[in-house]
Design an enzyme around this catalytic site. Structure first.
Site, PDB file in Angstrom:
ATOM      1  N   HIS A  71       0.476  -3.957  12.902  1.00  0.00           N
ATOM      2  CA  HIS A  71       0.165  -3.232  14.466  1.00  0.00           C
ATOM      3  C   HIS A  71      -0.884  -3.000  14.982  1.00  0.00           C
ATOM      4  O   HIS A  71      -0.766  -2.917  16.124  1.00  0.00           O
ATOM      5  CB  HIS A  71       1.155  -1.509  13.922  1.00  0.00           C
ATOM      6  CG  HIS A  71       2.253  -0.773  13.225  1.00  0.00           C
ATOM      7  ND1 HIS A  71       3.006  -1.826  13.511  1.00  0.00           N
ATOM      8  CD2 HIS A  71       1.927  -0.561  12.287  1.00  0.00           C
ATOM      9  CE1 HIS A  71       4.597  -1.489  12.649  1.00  0.00           C
ATOM     10  NE2 HIS A  71       3.333  -0.882  11.600  1.00  0.00           N
ATOM     11  N   ASP A 221       0.793  -6.051   5.522  1.00  0.00           N
ATOM     12  CA  ASP A 221       0.649  -5.889   4.514  1.00  0.00           C
ATOM     13  C   ASP A 221       1.519  -5.266   3.299  1.00  0.00           C
ATOM     14  O   ASP A 221       1.532  -5.890   2.112  1.00  0.00           O
ATOM     15  CB  ASP A 221      -0.815  -4.591   3.983  1.00  0.00           C
ATOM     16  CG  ASP A 221      -0.283  -3.439   5.124  1.00  0.00           C
ATOM     17  OD1 ASP A 221       0.556  -3.495   5.150  1.00  0.00           O
ATOM     18  OD2 ASP A 221      -1.502  -2.910   5.201  1.00  0.00           O
TER      19      ASP A 221
HETATM   20  N1  ATP Z   1      -7.799   7.570  -8.842  1.00  0.00           N
HETATM   21  C1  ATP Z   1      -7.627   7.396  -7.878  1.00  0.00           C
HETATM   22  N2  ATP Z   1      -6.637   8.365  -7.912  1.00  0.00           N
HETATM   23  C2  ATP Z   1      -6.522   8.819  -5.989  1.00  0.00           C
HETATM   24  N3  ATP Z   1      -6.730   7.844  -4.912  1.00  0.00           N
HETATM   25  C3  ATP Z   1      -7.591   6.959  -4.932  1.00  0.00           C
HETATM   26  C4  ATP Z   1      -8.262   6.215  -6.593  1.00  0.00           C
HETATM   27  N4  ATP Z   1      -8.679   5.075  -6.708  1.00  0.00           N
HETATM   28  C5  ATP Z   1      -8.716   4.815  -5.745  1.00  0.00           C
HETATM   29  N5  ATP Z   1      -8.191   5.949  -4.467  1.00  0.00           N
HETATM   30  C6  ATP Z   1      -7.424   5.773  -3.091  1.00  0.00           C
HETATM   31  O1  ATP Z   1      -7.402   4.698  -2.711  1.00  0.00           O
HETATM   32  C7  ATP Z   1      -7.343   4.604  -1.931  1.00  0.00           C
HETATM   33  C8  ATP Z   1      -7.553   3.000  -1.247  1.00  0.00           C
HETATM   34  O2  ATP Z   1      -6.164   2.598  -1.476  1.00  0.00           O
HETATM   35  P1  ATP Z   1      -5.402   1.065  -0.845  1.00  0.00           P
HETATM   36  O3  ATP Z   1      -6.649  -0.133  -0.987  1.00  0.00           O
HETATM   37  O4  ATP Z   1      -4.082   1.022  -1.189  1.00  0.00           O
HETATM   38  O5  ATP Z   1      -5.660   1.325   0.215  1.00  0.00           O
HETATM   39  P2  ATP Z   1      -5.695   0.254   1.871  1.00  0.00           P
HETATM   40  O6  ATP Z   1      -5.253  -1.139   0.937  1.00  0.00           O
HETATM   41  O7  ATP Z   1      -6.441   0.303   2.459  1.00  0.00           O
HETATM   42  O8  ATP Z   1      -4.217   1.140   2.600  1.00  0.00           O
HETATM   43  P3  ATP Z   1      -3.181   0.411   3.678  1.00  0.00           P
HETATM   44  O9  ATP Z   1      -2.284  -0.317   2.290  1.00  0.00           O
HETATM   45  O10 ATP Z   1      -2.961   1.631   3.587  1.00  0.00           O
HETATM   46  O11 ATP Z   1      -3.547  -0.280   4.472  1.00  0.00           O
HETATM   47  C9  ATP Z   1      -8.645   5.083  -1.136  1.00  0.00           C
HETATM   48  O12 ATP Z   1      -8.553   5.950  -0.077  1.00  0.00           O
HETATM   49  C10 ATP Z   1      -8.767   5.518  -2.811  1.00  0.00           C
HETATM   50  O13 ATP Z   1      -9.416   7.070  -2.345  1.00  0.00           O
HETATM   51  O1  XUL Z   2       1.690   1.021   9.543  1.00  0.00           O
HETATM   52  C1  XUL Z   2       1.881   0.673   8.133  1.00  0.00           C
HETATM   53  C2  XUL Z   2       2.963   0.536   8.138  1.00  0.00           C
HETATM   54  O2  XUL Z   2       4.008   0.756   9.661  1.00  0.00           O
HETATM   55  C3  XUL Z   2       1.111   1.024   7.183  1.00  0.00           C
HETATM   56  O3  XUL Z   2       1.241   0.954   6.011  1.00  0.00           O
HETATM   57  C4  XUL Z   2      -0.632  -0.241   7.674  1.00  0.00           C
HETATM   58  O4  XUL Z   2       0.556  -1.122   7.983  1.00  0.00           O
HETATM   59  C5  XUL Z   2      -1.050   0.516   6.816  1.00  0.00           C
HETATM   60  O5  XUL Z   2      -1.297  -0.629   5.700  1.00  0.00           O
END
Ligand code: ATP
Ligand code: XUL
Length: 457
Positions: A71, A221
């Site tokens: 988005h 993603d």
């Molecule tokens: N052991 C744990 N317990 C709780 N939370 C955790 C743990 N390890 C990592 N996290 C959390 O997971 C989050 C990162 O997760 P991830 O990498 O899936 O997010 P992202 O890819 O940035 O998010 P999105 O996919 O929504 O864009 C961070 O907020 C981190 O604090």
């Molecule tokens: O807005 C959405 C899905 O609609 C989020 O999951 C972003 O893709 C970031 O991860």
């Protein structure tokens, strides 16, 4: 020497890169680099993170694909220069613009029918309306509108402006059913047309990097995670990252006029009905700040409290929520008494509140799944794994820890390289079962419904 492919996950908080064997999917190396915090971001920061995480990895790959946070609005001028910071999926400033666009273009049912989704502030189309209204000079300079993964793919080599139907389906100006852009929706929001990327076929080769690797189209993603997991119709995945998402793959597009289910396309030519919440892993980090502990300590505390946290309930809509659509909401703690005021109950209320929002999301997808597949950063938390079956009411499988979005991108890269979507072995997982504890969702629903009138005021 096995042929290698690279997959990139440029998500909200960080960039992750995995390097895999093209034939088997075996990960031979991986790295990550953080993004700045906030709900708007200079795209150059994603490039810096990709350059850091991809150093010594990308150039070993014969093909590369980028999956990115969905988005986000990336606007570029005639020279390809970025016009302003990208507005991300979790930026709620365009909530009023979402409301007016829904009304102007025929109401929620018409939007769901035409674009697969009823837009909230997350959708690119609403951000373009905000830009036209609030920054007319930047809007006037805008020549092309891209998504985060489109921009990174463009930076990586000779692909030009290209996207895929999965990420395009989160814009609000694309028809997932017909596979076409909807210029009328773009013009209605932005006041004029702008250049959009071409939409590549699933698994197409779209260009080359300077070191001669094939570029695949990439995707959003969540579509990347579905590819990485090898998700099949009937499976329900729940991702606990910055966003919380529940999704499934389907042969047919979904049309939900209530707006809860976004009728996205996936990265294989099918569809990806998805429900997104804005409050997932960060609810737990916020709770660690309140409790003066770390994520491990939070887990131990939560597991020492009983289901329902003795009546303490956290509605975790910290910086607004998307499902339910309450962009201006904040968190609410309810039911605090002198006898239940313990750190353990507060920790448990945070885990339960986050999971209850996702259990409602699974419900919106319809039917009762046999099990839920749990991924994303917070899926590694022990309390989350053990409490999730109590909240979802079904067993929860946590696949072996891996970067599933990046892995999905790597699988797409292998597809573009060989012409066939490789059949990488599904990751073995650990399954957690537990007794369903309806009290958790009852407390959540009561508080959600009680607070609805606050957001209407
Ligand atoms: N052991 C744990 N317990 C709780 N939370 C955790 C743990 N390890 C990592 N996290 C959390 O997971 C989050 C990162 O997760 P991830 O990498 O899936 O997010 P992202 O890819 O940035 O998010 P999105 O996919 O929504 O864009 C961070 O907020 C981190 O604090
Ligand atoms: O807005 C959405 C899905 O609609 C989020 O999951 C972003 O893709 C970031 O991860």
């Amino acid at each position: 020497m096995p042929v290698l492919v690279a997959g990139v996950d440029s998500s909200t908080q960080s960039t992750k890169v995995v390097l895999c064997e093209a034939e088997t999917g075996k990960v031979v190396a991986q790295a990550a680099a953080p993004h700045p915090s906030g709900t708007s971001c200079p795209p150059e920061a994603w490039w810096t993170a990709l350059s850091r995480a991809g150093k010594d990895l990308l150039e070993r790959a014969a093909a590369v694909a980028v999956a990115g946070q969905q988005h986000g609005m990336v606007v570029v001028d005639d020279e390809g220069e970025v016009v302003r910071n990208a507005l991300l999926w979790n930026d709620t400033r365009s909530a009023p613009h979402a409301r007016s666009l829904i009304t102007e273009l025929g109401g929620p049912a018409a939007w769901a029918r035409t674009t697969g989704s009823v837009p909230t502030a997350s959708f690119t189309v609403t951000k373009l309306r905000w830009l036209a209204e609030h920054e007319p000079a930047n809007a006037a300079r805008t020549a092309a509108v891209l998504l985060p993964h489109d921009w990174l793919t463009w930076k990586l080599g000779s692909a030009g402006y290209v996207t895929d139907r999965g990420d395009a389906s989160g814009t609000g100006y694309y028809s997932p059913a017909d596979g076409t852009w909807l210029p009328t929706h773009l013009e209605a929001a932005f006041g004029r047309t702008a250049r959009l990327p071409r939409v590549a076929a699933p698994g197409a080769a779209v260009g080359e990097t300077p070191w001669g690797a094939i570029l695949a189209p990439g995707t959003g993603d969540n579509m990347g995670a579905a590819l990485g997991l090898g998700l099949r119709p009937g499976d329900v995945a729940v991702s606990l990252g910055t966003s919380g998402t529940a999704f499934t793959v389907s042969e047919n597009g979904s049309v939900d006029p209530s707006g809860a289910v976004a009728g996205f396309a996936d990265a294989t030519g099918r569809f990806l009905p998805l429900v997104c919440t804005m409050n997932a892993a960060r609810v737990l980090t916020a709770a660690t700040s309140l409790l003066g502990t770390d994520l491990h300590g939070l887990s131990a505390l939560a597991l020492s409290a009983p289901p329902g946290a003795e009546g303490l309930t956290l509605l975790p809509y910290l910086d607004g929520e998307r499902t339910p659509n309450r962009p201006d909401a904040n968190g609410v703690l309810r039911g605090l008494t002198s006898s239940n005021a313990t750190r353990a109950n507060l920790a448990r209320a945070a885990v339960e509140g986050m999971l209850a929002g996702l259990a409602e999301a699974v419900n919106h997808l319809g039917g009762t799944p046999q099990r839920v597949i749990l991924i994303g950063g917070a899926a590694s938390n022990e309390a989350v794994r053990l409490i999730a079956p109590e909240v979802f009411g079904v067993p929860v499988t946590v696949p072996r820890a891996a970067e599933y979005v990046a892995l999905g991108a790597a699988r797409q890269a292998a597809w573009a390289l060989t012409g066939d979507l490789p059949d990488w072995a599904a990751a073995p997982g650990e399954t957690f079962s537990g007794t369903s504890q309806p009290v958790i969702r009852q407390q959540y629903r009561t508080l959600r419904d009680e607070t609805e009138k606050w957001s209407a005021q």
